[in-house]
Write a protein that holds these residues in place. Structure first.
Motif, PDB file in Angstrom:
ATOM      1  N   LYS A   1       0.861  -1.175   0.000  1.00 26.20           N
ATOM      2  CA  LYS A   1       0.000   0.000   0.000  1.00 26.20           C
ATOM      3  C   LYS A   1       0.901   1.231   0.000  1.00 26.20           C
ATOM      4  O   LYS A   1       1.984   1.212   0.593  1.00 26.20           O
ATOM      5  CB  LYS A   1      -0.866  -0.022   1.253  1.00 26.20           C
ATOM      6  CG  LYS A   1      -2.159   0.689   1.120  1.00 26.20           C
ATOM      7  CD  LYS A   1      -3.071   0.356   2.282  1.00 26.20           C
ATOM      8  CE  LYS A   1      -4.479   0.707   1.876  1.00 26.20           C
ATOM      9  NZ  LYS A   1      -5.459   0.103   2.734  1.00 26.20           N
ATOM     10  N   ALA A   2       0.506   2.271  -0.678  1.00 24.68           N
ATOM     11  CA  ALA A   2       1.330   3.483  -0.717  1.00 24.68           C
ATOM     12  C   ALA A   2       1.435   4.084   0.678  1.00 24.68           C
ATOM     13  O   ALA A   2       0.483   4.054   1.457  1.00 24.68           O
ATOM     14  CB  ALA A   2       0.728   4.492  -1.693  1.00 24.68           C
TER      15      ALA A   2
ATOM     16  N   GLU B   1       1.505   0.434  -4.631  1.00 22.54           N
ATOM     17  CA  GLU B   1       2.648   0.575  -5.536  1.00 22.54           C
ATOM     18  C   GLU B   1       3.364  -0.756  -5.656  1.00 22.54           C
ATOM     19  O   GLU B   1       3.396  -1.545  -4.719  1.00 22.54           O
ATOM     20  CB  GLU B   1       3.610   1.650  -5.023  1.00 22.54           C
ATOM     21  CG  GLU B   1       4.182   1.363  -3.648  1.00 22.54           C
ATOM     22  CD  GLU B   1       5.024   2.497  -3.109  1.00 22.54           C
ATOM     23  OE1 GLU B   1       5.274   3.458  -3.851  1.00 22.54           O
ATOM     24  OE2 GLU B   1       5.425   2.409  -1.937  1.00 22.54           O
TER      25      GLU B   1
END
Length: 183
Positions: free
Chosen positions: A16-17, A60
């Motif tokens: 997860k960003a 990402e």
């Protein structure tokens, strides 16, 4: 996803960003079979949506590398656990293949599932793969080739000296049938 040629094995790492409250979130790693890295990343996000609350817009990809098998000169038995969606529902399945590489066995799997069960590549999910010893094979088709003294007889074949005789003689056609049995 279409399967053109041999499948490849990718290791995709994503997370997860990072946000202000969690600047370094937990990373997830998956081994994915796909024809190219773009499809591997797409399948990674498909599974992450199912398993975790994460999608491509909020995450990402950290790494996507192809895994190449080291010893691809000996024939091995592979067991593959999968699930697939058919017209009537979702099914679990175990299949065995003999191949030089795991990616070759996976390619056989996709081809056979398309032929026998009319399954599209997008509806096949590979759960687990393993190398299976010859004594542990469950299916008779693979077990018949996994014996120590397997022989492949060639009862009918054309003598190699008779091939390409056009260069040696003027005759294009022969009045005598070739002998193909060499007892």
């Amino acid at each position: 996803m279409t399967v053109a040629g041999e499948m490849r094995q990718y290791q995709v790492v994503g997370r997860k960003a990072g946000t202000d409250e969690n600047p370094n979130p937990e990373a997830y790693r998956m081994i994915i079979f796909a024809p190219n890295p773009t499809t591997a990343k797409s399948k990674f996000w498909y599974f992450m949506r199912q398993f975790r609350k994460m999608k491509k817009t909020t995450g990402e990809i950290l790494d996507c590398v192809e895994i190449i098998e080291k010893n691809s000169r000996t024939v091995k038995n592979y067991g593959i656990w999968l699930r697939y969606d058919s017209r009537s529902g979702t099914h679990n399945m175990y299949r065995e293949y003999r191949d030089l590489k795991l990616t070759g066995a996976i390619s056989q799997l996709y081809d056979e599932m398309a032929g026998r069960h009319r399954t599209r590549p997008r509806s096949i999910q590979i759960i687990r793969t393993a190398t299976v010893a010859a004594k542990d094979l469950k299916r008779p088709n693979g077990a018949q080739f996994a014996q120590a003294k397997v022989k492949f007889p060639l009862p009918h074949r054309v003598d190699s000296a008779k091939r390409g005789q056009k260069a040696l003689t003027d005759r294009t056609f022969s009045t005598v049938r070739p002998t193909t049995f060499f007892g």
